[in-house]
Write a protein that holds these residues in place. Structure first.
Motif, short mmCIF file in Angstrom:
data_model
loop_
_atom_site.label_atom_id
_atom_site.label_comp_id
_atom_site.label_asym_id
_atom_site.label_seq_id
_atom_site.Cartn_x
_atom_site.Cartn_y
_atom_site.Cartn_z
N THR A 41 34.28 8.37 -36.12
CA THR A 41 32.93 7.96 -36.50
C THR A 41 32.71 8.08 -38.00
N ALA A 42 33.17 9.18 -38.58
CA ALA A 42 33.00 9.38 -40.02
C ALA A 42 33.78 8.33 -40.82
N LEU A 43 34.98 7.99 -40.37
CA LEU A 43 35.76 6.96 -41.07
C LEU A 43 35.08 5.59 -40.98
N ILE A 44 34.54 5.27 -39.81
CA ILE A 44 33.88 3.98 -39.64
C ILE A 44 32.67 3.87 -40.56
N TRP A 45 31.84 4.91 -40.56
CA TRP A 45 30.64 4.87 -41.40
C TRP A 45 30.98 4.99 -42.88
N ARG A 46 32.06 5.64 -43.22
CA ARG A 46 32.48 5.68 -44.62
C ARG A 46 32.83 4.26 -45.11
N MET A 47 33.53 3.50 -44.28
CA MET A 47 33.84 2.12 -44.67
C MET A 47 32.59 1.24 -44.69
N MET A 48 31.66 1.51 -43.79
CA MET A 48 30.43 0.72 -43.77
C MET A 48 29.54 1.01 -44.97
N PHE A 49 29.63 2.21 -45.52
CA PHE A 49 28.80 2.59 -46.66
C PHE A 49 29.51 2.39 -48.00
N LEU A 50 30.66 1.77 -48.02
CA LEU A 50 31.36 1.54 -49.28
C LEU A 50 30.53 0.66 -50.20
N ASN A 51 30.61 0.99 -51.48
CA ASN A 51 29.80 0.27 -52.47
C ASN A 51 30.28 -1.17 -52.63
N GLY A 52 29.36 -2.12 -52.48
CA GLY A 52 29.67 -3.51 -52.72
C GLY A 52 30.32 -4.23 -51.56
N THR A 53 31.30 -3.62 -50.94
CA THR A 53 32.03 -4.28 -49.86
C THR A 53 31.64 -3.79 -48.47
N GLY A 54 30.88 -2.71 -48.39
CA GLY A 54 30.51 -2.17 -47.10
C GLY A 54 29.51 -3.04 -46.35
N LEU A 55 29.52 -2.94 -45.04
CA LEU A 55 28.63 -3.75 -44.21
C LEU A 55 27.17 -3.43 -44.46
N VAL A 56 26.86 -2.16 -44.72
CA VAL A 56 25.47 -1.76 -44.94
C VAL A 56 24.92 -2.40 -46.21
N ASP A 57 25.66 -2.32 -47.31
CA ASP A 57 25.21 -2.92 -48.56
C ASP A 57 25.05 -4.43 -48.44
N ARG A 58 26.00 -5.07 -47.80
CA ARG A 58 25.93 -6.53 -47.67
C ARG A 58 24.77 -6.96 -46.77
N VAL A 78 22.77 11.42 -42.43
CA VAL A 78 21.79 11.46 -41.34
C VAL A 78 21.91 10.22 -40.45
N ILE A 79 22.08 9.06 -41.07
CA ILE A 79 22.20 7.81 -40.28
C ILE A 79 23.45 7.84 -39.41
N ALA A 80 24.56 8.27 -39.98
CA ALA A 80 25.81 8.31 -39.22
C ALA A 80 25.73 9.29 -38.06
N ASP A 81 25.15 10.46 -38.30
CA ASP A 81 25.08 11.45 -37.23
C ASP A 81 24.04 11.06 -36.18
N THR A 82 22.99 10.39 -36.58
CA THR A 82 22.01 9.90 -35.61
C THR A 82 22.65 8.90 -34.65
N TRP A 83 23.44 7.98 -35.18
CA TRP A 83 24.12 7.00 -34.33
C TRP A 83 25.10 7.68 -33.37
N ALA A 84 25.74 8.74 -33.81
CA ALA A 84 26.79 9.35 -33.00
C ALA A 84 26.26 10.34 -31.97
N SER A 85 25.08 10.91 -32.18
CA SER A 85 24.67 12.05 -31.35
C SER A 85 23.48 11.79 -30.45
#
Length: 326
Positions: free
Chosen positions: A151-168, A193-200
């Motif tokens: 879960t942490a790896l997935i959200w880390r990639m989603m929060f990457l600057n510029g290329t992450g899914l969240v930013d886009r 907080v967002i990552a842990d909310t989704w997971a828990s």
């Protein structure tokens, strides 16, 4: 020719269970319970929990580092200096104990505040039978069964600057810039907080659903006959019935988030941003990267005391409610 039937003998009366138990107790049978069967578990608990805690408590009063670790029994005694330094100075690359404590409290309380209504609403959607309900229940459990490391790896990639899914995504709906930094600075706290909310949130969902399933359907039928609407059923039937279950769920969820180490460790690495420097991660950095074992042990003891306080209050409230009920 007459046939004479002899009366059948009636079987002796069967002793009731209560009378049989009283007779056995009078004879001394069953009065001594085999409490010695608990000793293996107690010994194992002492070895795994008790002895390491005593060692950590002793180390918290020592000036112990990588140079004195081999002869830690002979390390210099510094008293409460490690506790005072943990509260005031902090480590070289991280925050102090008070700052990390504030981050951990905010992280655990906010995450629990977000997941409780999500879990309750999810449980209500699958409480009554309908076509495909089993499939929906399986979908709800997917975030919870994924390992925290993944879960942490997935959200880390989603929060990457510029290329992450969240930013886009946020840039596409014109809410934020595509170059928003989520893994650095103040946004790192909200990313955690967002990552842990989704997971828990499925944890609250499972406990709430178990409580809803224990509520008889006749109660809903009676409320419907009396003209109660959905809001009245929730306020006067469902929530009062779930108060003990939700109290336990909130307590366990808060303590779990407070002690969450894997998620911030994988998402931000070490040293983490100050805004995401939770207490378990601060203890890890102080102990195993800066080799300040005495300071890390002092923060561990403080963490254990803080975790025991809400558990003690919850158990005491349960005992008080049982006394009032009796």
């Amino acid at each position: 020719m007459s046939i004479s039937s002899t009366p059948e003998k009636m079987p002796p009366p069967i002793r009731t269970t209560g009378a049989l138990n009283k007779r056995l107790l009078r004879k001394g049978i069953g009065s001594h319970r085999p409490l010695w069967l608990l000793w293996p578990g107690l010994v194992l608990l002492l070895v795994i929990v008790g002895i390491p805690f005593l060692i950590a408590f002793y180390i918290s009063f020592l000036n112990l580092d990588q140079y004195s670790l081999r002869s830690w029994l002979e390390a210099p005694w510094v008293g409460l200096s490690n506790y005072l330094a943990a509260f005031t100075n902090g480590n070289v690359v991280g925050a102090s104990l008070l700052v990390s404590l504030g981050v951990s409290l905010g992280f655990s309380l906010l995450t629990t505040l977000f997941i409780v209504p999500i879990g309750i609403l999810a449980a209500l959607t699958v409480n009554t039978p309908y076509r495909g309900r089993a499939f929906v229940r399986i979908l709800y459990l997917i975030p919870y069964v994924i390992p925290t490391f993944v879960t942490a790896l997935i959200w880390r990639m989603m929060f990457l600057n510029g290329t992450g899914l969240v930013d886009r995504f946020l840039a596409a709906i014109h809410v934020a810039n595509v170059n928003t930094y989520w893994l650095l600075g103040a946004n790192s706290f909200w990313a955690m907080v967002i990552a842990d909310t989704w997971a828990s949130w499925p944890f609250i969902y499972m406990l709430t659903l178990a409580g809803l399933q224990s509520l008889p359907s006749e109660v809903y039928d009676s409320a419907a006959v009396d003209g109660a609407n959905f809001r009245q059923k929730m306020l006067y039937i469902v929530l009062p019935h779930l108060r003990h279950t939700l109290a336990l769920a909130v307590l366990l969820s808060t303590l779990n988030h407070f002690n969450n180490f894997t998620l911030p460790f994988v998402m931000f690495g070490t040293p983490p941003p100050i805004q995401a420097d939770v207490l378990p991660l601060n203890i890890y950095v102080s102990s195993f990267q800066l080799f300040n074992f005495g300071g890390g042990a002092a923060m561990s003891v403080v963490t254990l005391i803080l975790v025991l306080i809400p558990g003690f209050l919850y158990i005491r409230s349960l005992r008080l409610s049982e006394v009032k009920a009796s």
